[in-house]
Enzyme design. Structure first.
Site, PDB file in Angstrom:
ATOM      1  CD1 TRP A 149       0.236  -1.244   3.313  1.00 28.68           C
ATOM      2  CD2 TRP A 149       0.509   1.248   3.154  1.00 28.68           C
ATOM      3  NE1 TRP A 149       1.030  -0.572   4.406  1.00 28.68           N
ATOM      4  CE2 TRP A 149       1.016   0.997   4.302  1.00 28.68           C
ATOM      5  CE3 TRP A 149       0.425   2.534   2.780  1.00 28.68           C
ATOM      6  CZ2 TRP A 149       1.703   1.406   5.039  1.00 28.68           C
ATOM      7  CZ3 TRP A 149       0.910   3.515   3.589  1.00 28.68           C
ATOM      8  CH2 TRP A 149       1.773   2.885   4.853  1.00 28.68           C
ATOM      9  CG  ASN A 150       4.981   1.370   1.378  1.00 23.37           C
ATOM     10  OD1 ASN A 150       4.585   0.247   0.969  1.00 23.37           O
ATOM     11  ND2 ASN A 150       6.295   1.710   1.536  1.00 23.37           N
ATOM     12  N   GLY A 226       7.331  -5.967  -0.777  1.00 22.40           N
ATOM     13  CA  GLY A 226       6.775  -6.287   0.240  1.00 22.40           C
ATOM     14  C   GLY A 226       7.636  -6.699   1.358  1.00 22.40           C
ATOM     15  N   GLY A 227       7.186  -7.656   2.300  1.00 19.36           N
ATOM     16  CA  GLY A 227       8.022  -8.132   3.310  1.00 19.36           C
ATOM     17  C   GLY A 227       8.556  -9.572   3.215  1.00 19.36           C
ATOM     18  CD  GLU A 248      11.905  -2.418  -2.654  1.00 16.73           C
ATOM     19  OE1 GLU A 248      12.695  -2.718  -1.454  1.00 16.73           O
ATOM     20  OE2 GLU A 248      10.718  -1.801  -2.821  1.00 16.73           O
ATOM     21  CG  LEU A 249      12.040  -8.846  -0.271  1.00 14.37           C
ATOM     22  CD1 LEU A 249      12.467 -10.118   0.568  1.00 14.37           C
ATOM     23  CD2 LEU A 249      10.494  -9.215  -0.465  1.00 14.37           C
ATOM     24  CB  CYS A 282      11.276  -0.574   1.842  1.00 16.17           C
ATOM     25  SG  CYS A 282      11.535   0.225   0.242  1.00 16.17           S
ATOM     26  CD  GLU A 380      11.096  -2.891   7.049  1.00 17.80           C
ATOM     27  OE1 GLU A 380      10.975  -1.932   6.219  1.00 17.80           O
ATOM     28  OE2 GLU A 380      10.716  -4.301   6.635  1.00 17.80           O
ATOM     29  CD  GLU A 457      10.691  -2.897  -8.449  1.00 12.05           C
ATOM     30  OE1 GLU A 457      10.596  -2.181  -7.440  1.00 12.05           O
ATOM     31  OE2 GLU A 457       9.876  -4.005  -8.855  1.00 12.05           O
TER      32      GLU A 457
END
Length: 488
Positions: A149-150, A226-227, A248-249, A282, A380, A457
């Site tokens: 969502w972020n 995400g996580g 991409e975590l 992140c 985190e 990315e």
């Protein structure tokens, strides 16, 4: 109450079910979202698969794809304020940030629009005189893009942009937490003129949506942000279709300040690194590693600025920190601070939820000098919480920076050029910002390693990640093929 729809095969629908979305600033339900289940996921992947092979897309020139992406970028720019207000309402991110960020998102699509006809193959100087061999870069196929969502319009742009530039088709799964901006984006995309099915936008929950999508036999590549825990499920699911993955975590990024740094500049960068976006980033610079020579001075100034931050409604342009997006994040922040205090950490400022409507948490600074094992140093938060440790030597600073399972971003503040280069070489992270922090561009790759994932990315490399290489062999001799039982 507002009703959002999913986007499959160029058409909008309500999904198999609906669910409520709450405004993080008030806790009140403000919209209904479409819930995609297995039938919807299958329809979306089928639409993307058909579009991938449809001549309307498959035979479109790279230059023509680029022109469509330019058109999409223009539409995003024209609708940036609408998208910003929807994102602020659904996520709680402050309007100052969403307005600026979404306006810049258009530049990502423009970058990949210009790159679409620059993806080249190669000629090989093969070691056989009667052969010509060259390489073609072709689109990998159907891409499952999954975003949190972020910063979702940004995080989707760095997937959709290069994927479409390369000629792939996409099924985008927006987070079930605050999906409204991506569902509104689908309406804007629909106006750009792409063939039906090139992009499909859905949202839903893990078992009925995410798991079905990532294990689908027609999915060729999975791009996930995400996580780490969710990423592990995705990697397991990809064993079913053997799809390639880019992940991409999260991060627990070190923010290193040496005693010769410009203190005021570094303090401002640290405020940006941990309190901007309410710490829900992140790349948040969540571990301040500070020279003991300036630690007290630095923390006094940082505390002063943290306590002056304007906390308020996210739709107010004066607000600097808004609510956390979900109740779960608020609970996690409270619990981790309590556990860190129990481990010996000292609260310098903040450390608690704010007594007001919504999911607000005070800007927090925790000194972990006497608590090297405090959970705030390793977990985190995804919230406005900064953990602090001091160092005496450069070697100690580097050791503390690399004392993490993550490896996404880092910041180094020093006026010593040779020291900066040593730190750049030594820090194990995909991004090193020197005397700045939280800067991005479509031209620069973004990503990490370890628990921060793999793949990049942004930049040219991202576009290449959505291609596969085909080797073409052409025999130029008119002579009969010799012994068929001997490999050429």
């Amino acid at each position: 109450m507002q009703q959002f729809q999913q986007y499959i095969g160029g058409a909008f629908s309500n999904g198999s079910a609906q669910f409520e979305s709450r405004d993080p600033a008030t806790g009140n339900v403000w919209a209904m979202m479409p819930e995609a289940r297995a039938a919807d996921v299958n329809a979306a992947v089928d639409a993307a698969h058909e579009a991938f092979f449809d001549p309307a897309w498959a035979n479109m020139t790279a230059s023509a794809r680029g022109k469509l992406l330019y058109r999409l970028a223009d539409l995003i720019a024209e609708n940036a304020q609408t998208l910003a207000h929807i994102e602020t309402r659904d996520t709680g991110k402050i309007i100052r940030e969403t307005s600026a960020q979404i306006a810049y998102v258009a530049e990502y699509y423009r970058y990949y629009a210009g790159l679409a006809d620059k993806i080249e193959g190669a000629h090989l100087p093969i070691d056989k005189p009667d052969m010509e061999v060259w390489l073609r870069r072709e689109p990998v196929g159907v891409v499952a893009a999954i975003v949190p969502w972020n910063s979702q319009l940004f995080l989707s742009a760095v997937k959709i942009g290069p994927a479409l530039a390369a000629g792939c088709t996409v099924v985008l799964k927006a987070s079930e937490e605050a999906p409204a901006p991506m569902l509104e984006f689908a309406r804007i995309f629909d106006q750009a003129g792409f063939p039906a099915g090139v992009l499909n936008v859905i949202t839903g929950f893990g078992a009925d949506c995410g798991a079905v999508l990532t294990a689908h036999p027609k999915v060729d590549h999975i791009a996930f942000t995400g996580g780490p825990d969710t990423a592990r499920h995705i990697v397991r699911n990809s064993a079913e279709n053997l799809a390639s993955t880019s992940l991409e975590l999260g991060g627990k990024s070190p923010f290193i300040v040496f005693d010769d740094a410009d203190i005021e500049s570094a303090v401002n960068a640290q405020i940006s690194g941990i309190f901007a976006a309410t710490g829900q980033s992140c790349v948040a610079g969540s571990r301040l590693i500070i020279s003991n020579k300036i630690k007290d001075t630095f923390l006094a100034r940082l505390k002063e600025k943290a306590e002056a931050v304007v906390i308020g409604s996210p739709d107010d342009m004066d607000t600097e920190i808004g609510p956390l997006c979900t109740q779960g994040q608020l609970t996690t922040a409270v619990d981790l601070v309590v556990a860190s205090e129990a481990a010996g950490a000292r609260i310098i400022t903040g450390g608690k939820a704010i007594d007001r409507d919504g999911q607000y948490f005070a800007p927090t600074i925790i000194d972990c000098t006497d608590a090297p094992d405090a959970p705030c140093l390793t977990s985190e938060f995804f919230g406005p919480v900064l953990s602090v440790v001091g160092f005496d030597t450069e070697a100690q600073a580097l050791q503390l920076a690399n004392d993490t399972a993550f490896g996404l971003a880092s910041g180094v503040f020093t006026k010593d050029l040779t020291r900066a280069h040593r730190m750049i070489r030594g820090i194990r992270a995909g991004i090193v910002w020197v005397n700045t922090y939280r800067a991005v561009s479509p031209i620069a790759p973004f990503g990490g390693h370890g628990l921060s994932g793999h793949g990049r990315e942004g930049g040219m490399q991202a576009a290449l990640d959505y291609t596969k290489i085909k080797a073409v062999w052409l025999r130029t001799s008119d002579d009969p093929i010799p012994d068929p039982f001997v490999m050429r």
